[in-house]
Design a protein around this motif. Structure first.
Motif, mmCIF file in Angstrom:
data_model
loop_
_atom_site.group_PDB
_atom_site.id
_atom_site.type_symbol
_atom_site.label_atom_id
_atom_site.label_comp_id
_atom_site.label_asym_id
_atom_site.label_seq_id
_atom_site.Cartn_x
_atom_site.Cartn_y
_atom_site.Cartn_z
ATOM 1 N N SER A 48 -1.091 11.244 -88.569
ATOM 2 C CA SER A 48 -0.847 12.313 -87.599
ATOM 3 C C SER A 48 -2.091 13.194 -87.495
ATOM 4 C CB SER A 48 0.380 13.136 -88.001
ATOM 5 O OG SER A 48 0.166 13.756 -89.256
ATOM 6 N N TYR A 49 -2.189 13.919 -86.396
ATOM 7 C CA TYR A 49 -3.354 14.801 -86.229
ATOM 8 C C TYR A 49 -2.996 15.990 -85.336
ATOM 9 C CZ TYR A 49 -3.974 12.464 -81.728
ATOM 10 O OH TYR A 49 -3.783 11.956 -80.471
ATOM 11 N N ALA A 50 -3.800 17.030 -85.466
ATOM 12 C CA ALA A 50 -3.639 18.228 -84.650
ATOM 13 C C ALA A 50 -4.988 18.551 -84.014
ATOM 14 C CB ALA A 50 -3.177 19.400 -85.503
ATOM 15 N N THR A 51 -4.956 18.947 -82.760
ATOM 16 C CA THR A 51 -6.162 19.407 -82.061
ATOM 17 C C THR A 51 -5.857 20.765 -81.445
ATOM 18 O OG1 THR A 51 -5.544 18.283 -80.021
ATOM 19 C CG2 THR A 51 -6.989 17.086 -81.528
ATOM 20 N N ALA A 52 -6.838 21.644 -81.421
ATOM 21 C CA ALA A 52 -6.622 22.975 -80.855
ATOM 22 C C ALA A 52 -7.948 23.589 -80.446
ATOM 23 C CB ALA A 52 -5.929 23.871 -81.883
ATOM 24 N N ASP A 53 -7.886 24.446 -79.462
ATOM 25 C CA ASP A 53 -9.006 25.320 -79.128
ATOM 26 C C ASP A 53 -8.752 26.619 -79.877
ATOM 27 O OD1 ASP A 53 -10.457 23.679 -77.369
ATOM 28 O OD2 ASP A 53 -9.018 24.104 -75.767
ATOM 29 N N ASN A 99 -6.780 33.109 -83.059
ATOM 30 C CA ASN A 99 -6.055 32.653 -81.890
ATOM 31 C C ASN A 99 -6.330 31.163 -81.726
ATOM 32 O OD1 ASN A 99 -6.254 31.809 -78.927
ATOM 33 N ND2 ASN A 99 -5.043 33.675 -78.794
ATOM 34 N N TYR A 100 -5.263 30.360 -81.614
ATOM 35 C CA TYR A 100 -5.454 28.941 -81.317
ATOM 36 C C TYR A 100 -4.278 28.427 -80.499
ATOM 37 C CZ TYR A 100 -2.359 27.905 -85.320
ATOM 38 O OH TYR A 100 -1.305 27.847 -86.202
ATOM 39 N N ALA A 101 -4.557 27.396 -79.726
ATOM 40 C CA ALA A 101 -3.535 26.722 -78.929
ATOM 41 C C ALA A 101 -3.925 25.256 -78.847
ATOM 42 C CB ALA A 101 -3.441 27.328 -77.534
ATOM 43 N N GLY A 102 -2.945 24.381 -79.079
ATOM 44 C CA GLY A 102 -3.237 22.952 -79.050
ATOM 45 C C GLY A 102 -1.983 22.122 -79.235
ATOM 46 N N ALA A 109 5.746 11.466 -81.325
ATOM 47 C CA ALA A 109 6.074 12.783 -80.770
ATOM 48 C C ALA A 109 4.827 13.658 -80.632
ATOM 49 C CB ALA A 109 7.080 13.479 -81.676
ATOM 50 N N LEU A 110 4.895 14.554 -79.683
ATOM 51 C CA LEU A 110 3.812 15.510 -79.444
ATOM 52 C C LEU A 110 4.428 16.908 -79.406
ATOM 53 C CD1 LEU A 110 0.802 15.972 -78.687
ATOM 54 C CD2 LEU A 110 1.532 15.849 -76.299
ATOM 55 N N GLU A 111 3.900 17.796 -80.207
ATOM 56 C CA GLU A 111 4.421 19.157 -80.277
ATOM 57 C C GLU A 111 3.284 20.138 -80.001
ATOM 58 O OE1 GLU A 111 6.262 22.070 -83.691
ATOM 59 O OE2 GLU A 111 6.620 19.925 -83.868
ATOM 60 N N ASN A 112 3.553 21.142 -79.182
ATOM 61 C CA ASN A 112 2.563 22.184 -78.913
ATOM 62 C C ASN A 112 2.564 23.197 -80.058
ATOM 63 O OD1 ASN A 112 1.716 21.158 -76.446
ATOM 64 N ND2 ASN A 112 3.335 22.217 -75.335
ATOM 65 N N VAL A 113 1.365 23.632 -80.450
ATOM 66 C CA VAL A 113 1.224 24.648 -81.501
ATOM 67 C C VAL A 113 0.316 25.759 -80.982
ATOM 68 C CG1 VAL A 113 1.611 23.106 -83.457
ATOM 69 C CG2 VAL A 113 -0.685 23.374 -82.575
ATOM 70 N N GLU A 114 0.663 26.980 -81.348
ATOM 71 C CA GLU A 114 -0.192 28.098 -80.975
ATOM 72 C C GLU A 114 0.083 29.278 -81.895
ATOM 73 O OE1 GLU A 114 1.405 30.565 -77.368
ATOM 74 O OE2 GLU A 114 1.567 28.432 -76.862
ATOM 75 N N LYS A 115 -0.924 30.130 -82.000
ATOM 76 C CA LYS A 115 -0.807 31.321 -82.838
ATOM 77 C C LYS A 115 -1.803 32.359 -82.328
ATOM 78 C CE LYS A 115 -0.486 32.632 -87.650
ATOM 79 N NZ LYS A 115 -0.499 32.127 -89.018
ATOM 80 N N ASP A 116 -1.398 33.606 -82.331
ATOM 81 C CA ASP A 116 -2.251 34.726 -81.957
ATOM 82 C C ASP A 116 -1.927 35.850 -82.937
ATOM 83 O OD1 ASP A 116 -4.009 36.397 -80.701
ATOM 84 O OD2 ASP A 116 -2.838 36.621 -78.859
ATOM 85 N N GLU A 117 -2.859 36.146 -83.822
ATOM 86 C CA GLU A 117 -2.570 37.084 -84.899
ATOM 87 C C GLU A 117 -3.766 38.004 -85.158
ATOM 88 O OE1 GLU A 117 -0.310 36.456 -89.031
ATOM 89 O OE2 GLU A 117 -2.139 35.289 -88.854
ATOM 90 N N ILE A 118 -3.477 39.281 -85.346
ATOM 91 C CA ILE A 118 -4.492 40.266 -85.707
ATOM 92 C C ILE A 118 -3.969 41.023 -86.921
ATOM 93 C CG2 ILE A 118 -5.732 42.339 -84.989
ATOM 94 C CD1 ILE A 118 -5.435 41.368 -82.089
ATOM 95 N N LYS A 119 -4.824 41.145 -87.944
ATOM 96 C CA LYS A 119 -4.443 41.849 -89.169
ATOM 97 C C LYS A 119 -5.540 42.824 -89.569
ATOM 98 C CE LYS A 119 -1.983 37.965 -91.173
ATOM 99 N NZ LYS A 119 -1.885 37.046 -92.292
#
Length: 175
Positions: A48-53, A99-102, A109-119
Motif C-alpha cells: 500500500s502507499y500514500a501520496t500527498a501534497d 497541511n496535506y491532502a492526498g 481501495a482508495l481513500e482520501n486523506v487530509e489534515k490542516d493543523e496549527i499548534k
C-alpha cells in the motif's frame, strides 16, 4: 526562510564625538519563518502507499533585549566601516503548521486523506516528547558601514551573524 526585524537602539559613546567605541542597548522584534512544501509519497511493506501534497512551517516571533559593543574604524570619516560584537536574551514563542491532502491506496481501495493543523510551541511540546527552552541567548558578530547623510544623520548597512545570517539597513541620529 524569511522574516523581518524591527528595533530601537540607544548607543553611548564614552569618548564623545571623536570616540571609536560605543555601547548599545536595543529592543528588537523579529519574525522568522521556515517553510517546506512539495509532494510526499510513502510506500508500506504490504504494497500500500500514500501520496500527498504537503506544506509545513515553523514561525517564531521573539522579542529580544540586546547589548552590543561597536568599534568604528575611522569615526572622523564621512563614511566609516565598523564591527559589532553583542549578545541578547529573547523569549521563544511561535507556532508550527502542517497541511496535506492526498490519497491512501491499499488493496483495491482508495481513500482520501487530509489534515490542516496549527499548534503553538507550548502545545507541540506538550504533545511531543521534547522540551523547548523558554528563553534563549542570541550572539552577534557583524561588519558594517555607516555614512553621514546630513549633520548627525547616518545611513547604516551591516551583515553578519545574529544567531543566523543577518543583513540589516537602518537610519541613525547622533547628538
Amino acid at each position: 526562510s524569511g522574516g523581518s526585524n524591527y528595533g530601537f537602539e540607544i548607543r553611548f559613546y564614552p569618548n564623545g564625538l571623536e570616540g571609536s567605541f560605543s555601547l548599545g542597548f536595543s529592543f528588537e522584534k523579529t519574525k522568522i519563518r521556515l517553510s517546506v512544501s512539495g509532494p510526499v509519497k510513502q510506500t508500506f511493506s504490504d504494497g500500500s502507499y500514500a501520496t500527498a501534497d504537503s506544506k509545513a512551517y515553523l514561525e517564531t516571533r521573539p522579542f529580544s533585549t540586546n547589548l552590543s559593543f561597536r568599534w568604528d574604524l575611522k569615526p572622523s570619516w564621512r563614511v566609516s566601516p565598523y564591527f559589532i560584537v553583542g549578545l541578547g536574551l529573547a523569549s521563544l514563542n511561535g507556532e508550527v503548521g502542517l497541511n496535506y491532502a492526498g490519497s491512501y491506496r491499499w488493496g483495491g481501495a482508495l481513500e482520501n486523506v487530509e489534515k490542516d493543523e496549527i499548534k503553538s510551541f507550548i502545545q507541540a511540546e506538550e504533545e511531543g516528547d521534547f522540551n523547548l527552552p523558554n528563553i534563549f541567548i542570541l550572539l552577534q558578530a557583524s561588519l558594517g558601514v555607516r555614512g553621514e547623510i546630513y549633520e548627525g544623520i547616518f545611513a547604516r548597512m551591516e551583515a553578519g551573524f545574529w544567531d543566523g545570517f543577518s543583513l540589516r539597513f537602518g537610519l541613525a541620529y547622533r547628538f
